[in-house]
Write an enzyme that holds these catalytic residues in place. Structure first.
Site, PDB file in Angstrom:
ATOM      1  N   TYR A  55     -26.973  66.290  81.082  1.00 57.66           N
ATOM      2  CA  TYR A  55     -28.255  65.709  81.062  1.00 57.66           C
ATOM      3  C   TYR A  55     -29.068  66.480  82.537  1.00 57.66           C
ATOM      4  CZ  TYR A  55     -31.400  61.429  82.579  1.00 57.66           C
ATOM      5  OH  TYR A  55     -31.851  61.522  82.397  1.00 57.66           O
TER       6      TYR A  55
ATOM      7  N   THR B 121     -32.825  50.774  80.533  1.00 58.18           N
ATOM      8  CA  THR B 121     -32.850  51.320  79.135  1.00 58.18           C
ATOM      9  C   THR B 121     -31.588  51.076  78.351  1.00 58.18           C
ATOM     10  OG1 THR B 121     -32.848  53.805  79.752  1.00 58.18           O
ATOM     11  CG2 THR B 121     -34.720  52.410  79.919  1.00 58.18           C
TER      12      THR B 121
ATOM     13  N   ILE C 258     -38.985  53.163  79.570  1.00 57.61           N
ATOM     14  CA  ILE C 258     -40.494  53.843  79.857  1.00 57.61           C
ATOM     15  C   ILE C 258     -41.483  54.224  79.684  1.00 57.61           C
ATOM     16  CG2 ILE C 258     -40.484  55.447  82.371  1.00 57.61           C
ATOM     17  CD1 ILE C 258     -38.169  55.495  82.741  1.00 57.61           C
TER      18      ILE C 258
ATOM     19  N   GLN D 218     -31.334  53.666  77.122  1.00 56.27           N
ATOM     20  CA  GLN D 218     -30.283  55.106  77.959  1.00 56.27           C
ATOM     21  C   GLN D 218     -29.089  54.498  78.803  1.00 56.27           C
ATOM     22  OE1 GLN D 218     -32.086  58.006  79.310  1.00 56.27           O
ATOM     23  NE2 GLN D 218     -33.219  58.745  77.163  1.00 56.27           N
TER      24      GLN D 218
ATOM     25  N   LYS E  50     -32.551  67.595  83.171  1.00 59.66           N
ATOM     26  CA  LYS E  50     -33.738  67.788  84.098  1.00 59.66           C
ATOM     27  C   LYS E  50     -34.600  68.289  85.345  1.00 59.66           C
ATOM     28  CE  LYS E  50     -33.957  63.625  81.266  1.00 59.66           C
ATOM     29  NZ  LYS E  50     -35.263  63.358  81.431  1.00 59.66           N
TER      30      LYS E  50
END
Length: 402
Positions: free
Chosen positions: A263, A301, A103, A303, A267
């Site tokens: 995670y 991606t 990104i 990830q 976030k």
């Protein structure tokens, strides 16, 4: 060499963000689950009202699909923003963390395409950067590639983060755009050399250090009549943060709560930081310094293709292969970030693709939780970098201290 995905440059049409969300089930691994939060039932007194409810529900479903998936799904939303809508950026200076792949590369490519004068790319791998620069040179021209400045930095190394920020301040008289994009994906718990959870240290605290040291230059730029924009990369998976999250201590954030929750908590911090910054900086004397958080959707991606296999060697294949055909590419994933970095006029928002303001979870709207997060953030950074940062004048006070 940076591996570039085929760009399906989206005509992303989107709507006011749905209360339906697509998320990864923290109990079953990376399987996509749709959770719809329906409004409380009301007495329907007419056919017109009934049709309105159906229309509203369909709109929200369309938003959810547009926010999270690529290709034709991006056309289902109500609000529109395309990468080609990015304004001319002549004369402006920007910083993108993780800007040489995924990104971040989609963001960097777009900013350069729209004539940004200088763009700092902060990342750890020079070979990947050189690959990205070669793509820019081939597609946008050598002049655009020459505007890229690479700075090696691991965001978990806060001393190095400060050094990088100070070099940027020394070499520039303005800074218009800061994209806090780089991050650790859904992976197993791990501690940094500071003894801090790596998800929080990289995804949140490293960016707080960077932003705080760059803030005086951004404030100067804003005081000269410009709008300065900061974008934090968050995710709808912030809803997977532990429900008992308090941000009360280092021991709490160092607790291994599982890959999805680790995670999700980091976030969640990205949204809380944006809303905290809005209260403490934007609305406290710096109205032209804006900070917002974004959700990119499910994007193809490293990830989602490779890193996901570390915590979920079997289940990760669902994310790697199962939904690959409907994932966004790196350019579609960059849309909300480019919007927040170049066009948005508000601060403290949580923006989903392409430019839909969402409420986020209840925890993401909790000002007291945001205050505790930022107090803990400052305490940890102060303790771990005292000799190198705070005691030598680290300009974090107007961001982190109440």
């Amino acid at each position: 060499m940076a591996q570039r995905l085929v760009a399906r440059r989206a005509n992303a049409t989107l709507l006011p963000a749905p209360r339906c969300t697509a998320k990864i089930n923290p109990f079953t691994g990376p399987a996509v689950v749709f959770v719809c939060h329906q409004p409380q039932a009301r007495a329907i007194k007419s056919t017109a009202v009934s049709k309105g409810v159906v229309s509203y529900t369909m709109q929200k479903l369309g938003d959810t699909l547009a926010e999270n998936f690529g290709g034709a799904f991006t056309k289902l939303g109500s609000r529109q923003f395309k990468l080609d809508d990015c304004p001319d950026l002549t004369g402006k200076v920007g910083v993108v963390t993780g800007g040489s792949q995924g990104i971040g590369f989609g963001v960097a490519y777009t900013l350069l395409k729209h004539n940004i004068s200088k763009l700092y790319i902060i990342s750890v791998n020079k070979e990947v950067f050189e690959g990205a620069k070669a793509v820019i040179s081939d597609e946008l021209g050598q002049d655009k590639a020459a505007r890229m400045v690479w700075m090696k930095c691991d965001l978990s190394d806060w001393r190095r983060v400060k050094e990088v920020a100070e070099m940027i301040k020394r070499d520039n008289n303005r800074l218009d755009i800061l994209v806090n994009n780089s991050g650790r994906g859904i992976m197993s718990a791990e501690l940094t050399s500071y003894g801090v959870d790596r998800h929080m240290a990289v995804n949140h605290m490293g960016h707080v250090v960077l932003t705080s040291h760059l803030l005086p230059l951004m404030q100067k730029t804003a005081e000269e009549g410009n709008i300065v924009r900061i974008s934090n990369q968050s995710s709808n998976l912030h809803t997977g943060a532990p429900k008992d999250t308090k941000f009360a201590s280092l021991d709490e954030i160092n607790q291994d709560v599982g890959p999805n929750a680790q995670y999700g908590r980091s976030k969640l911090a990205g949204i809380l930081y944006s809303r905290y910054f809005n209260r403490k900086v934007t609305q406290n004397g710096h109205p032209n310094v804006l900070m917002n958080a974004t959700h990119p959707g499910f994007v193809s991606t490293k990830q989602s293709r490779d890193d996901i296999l570390e915590p979920y060697p079997l289940g990760g294949y669902v994310m790697k292969y199962g939904i690959e055909p409907i994932k966004k590419d790196q350019f579609e994933g960059a849309v909300p970030t480019v919007f927040c970095a170049t066009k948005i006029k508000d601060s403290g928002q949580y923006i989903c693709p392409p430019c839909i303001p969402e409420e986020g979870s209840q925890m993401s709207q909790d000002d007291e939780l945001a205050d505790r997060l930022m107090e803990l953030t400052r305490n940890i950074i102060t303790e771990k970098t005292r000799m190198d940062s705070v005691e030598r004048g680290c300009p974090m006070d107007d961001v982190v201290v109440h």
